[in-house]
Scaffold this active site. Structure first.
Site, mmCIF file in Angstrom:
data_model
loop_
_atom_site.group_PDB
_atom_site.id
_atom_site.type_symbol
_atom_site.label_atom_id
_atom_site.label_comp_id
_atom_site.label_asym_id
_atom_site.label_seq_id
_atom_site.Cartn_x
_atom_site.Cartn_y
_atom_site.Cartn_z
ATOM 1 N N PRO A 118 0.828 -1.217 0.000
ATOM 2 C CA PRO A 118 0.000 0.000 0.000
ATOM 3 C C PRO A 118 0.862 1.266 0.000
ATOM 4 O O PRO A 118 1.822 1.367 0.750
ATOM 5 C CB PRO A 118 -0.791 -0.101 1.296
ATOM 6 C CG PRO A 118 -0.693 -1.527 1.726
ATOM 7 C CD PRO A 118 0.600 -2.038 1.174
ATOM 8 N N GLU A 119 0.507 2.206 -0.880
ATOM 9 C CA GLU A 119 1.194 3.493 -0.937
ATOM 10 C C GLU A 119 0.180 4.569 -0.539
ATOM 11 O O GLU A 119 -0.919 4.241 -0.096
ATOM 12 C CB GLU A 119 1.748 3.709 -2.350
ATOM 13 C CG GLU A 119 2.685 2.580 -2.785
ATOM 14 C CD GLU A 119 3.234 2.750 -4.206
ATOM 15 O OE1 GLU A 119 3.334 3.892 -4.678
ATOM 16 O OE2 GLU A 119 3.554 1.718 -4.832
#
Ligand SMILES: [Zn+2]
Length: 276
Positions: free
Chosen positions: A2-3
């Protein structure tokens, strides 16, 4: 992993669910999640805390409590949070924690690879902790072309590596760095310190556009990432270069190429992003 867009999507979904709620019962099922602290001790501290706000800084998710404490969550590779309203959550061998709220619903945390972390911070500890580790937020007014240029000046590392460094800019990871560099027409191996002022301005705008696209499509679901309601994001259908080796560039039709930069799979258009 996840960014910024994925974590922001989680934050936006959990904020209305958690704000004003009290953590009634907390079970931490994996010692790695809170080490070096004792899971039961951390859970005891969390029980009774009331959530004042759910925020994000870079890739960190922050539960701010009315007591002034905060819980800092990093999902790392495969962490995900789920909100379950209809009775007990289904069995899950990868579940690492469960939080029962005072409205009877549960927030569960699952993590296959177990690199995610939960850190309970005392009042006043959060900001210094984050400031040491993170550069500017991409959407903040602090992210000016001038300050961005100052962060990149004299760096010989490839621009891709510089953008993966969270102290350059908070929240970027392998996907959105490739997407932003394609938008800015900059080759990922260009030495960060050699970018011209107009390239830096283009890159700053491109970073924001790439992240906005990710947020608008509620993140990219490649493997483990899902929204707190269990649904998938749609950004993976909109990638310009990431994971698209051999497919035609949206802009010029040249096949996208893959290489490695900073040990990471890296995709770019050899025509739009000429070698430095
Ligand atoms: Zn192209």
């Amino acid at each position: 992993m996840p960014e910024l867009p994925e974590v922001e999507t989680v934050r936006a979904a959990l904020a209305p669910v958690l704000t004003g709620r009290t953590l009634e019962a907390v079970d931490i099922l994996d010692t790695r999640l809170v080490r070096p602290f004792e899971p039961r001790a951390v859970a005891d501290e969390l029980e009774g805390e009331r959530v004042a706000a759910v925020e994000r800084r870079g890739k960190y998710l922050i539960f701010r409590f009315e007591s002034g404490r905060s819980l800092l969550i990093h999902l790392r590779m495969t962490g995900s949070l789920r909100h379950v309203t209809n009775g007990s959550p289904a069995e899950d061998p990868h579940r690492r924690a469960v939080v029962r709220l005072d409205d009877g619903s549960d927030v569960t945390y699952r993590d296959v690879r177990r690199f995610g972390t939960w850190l309970l911070l005392e009042p006043g500890e959060l900001e210094p902790y984050l400031e040491r580790r993170l550069g500017a937020e991409p959407f903040s007014t602090a992210f000016t072309p001038k300050r961005f240029a100052a962060r990149l000046a004299n760096r010989r590392a490839p621009i891709k590596a510089a953008l993966l460094d969270q102290r350059t800019l908070a929240g970027m990871g392998n996907i959105y760095v490739d997407e932003a560099l394609w938008r800015a027409r900059i080759h990922p191996l260009t030495p960060a310190g050699e970018l011209a002022p107009d390239q830096i301005r283009r890159l700053r705008a491109a970073v924001r556009r790439a992240l906005e696209a990710g947020i608008a499509r509620q993140g990219a679901s490649l493997r483990d990432y899902a929204k707190p309601d269990g649904a998938r994001g749609r950004m993976q259908d909109e990638f310009k270069v990431y994971g698209r080796g051999g497919e035609p560039c949206d802009r010029c039709g040249t096949p996208i190429e893959k290489t490695r930069v900073a040990g990471r799979g890296t995709w770019y258009c050899p025509h739009c992003q000429p070698s430095p």
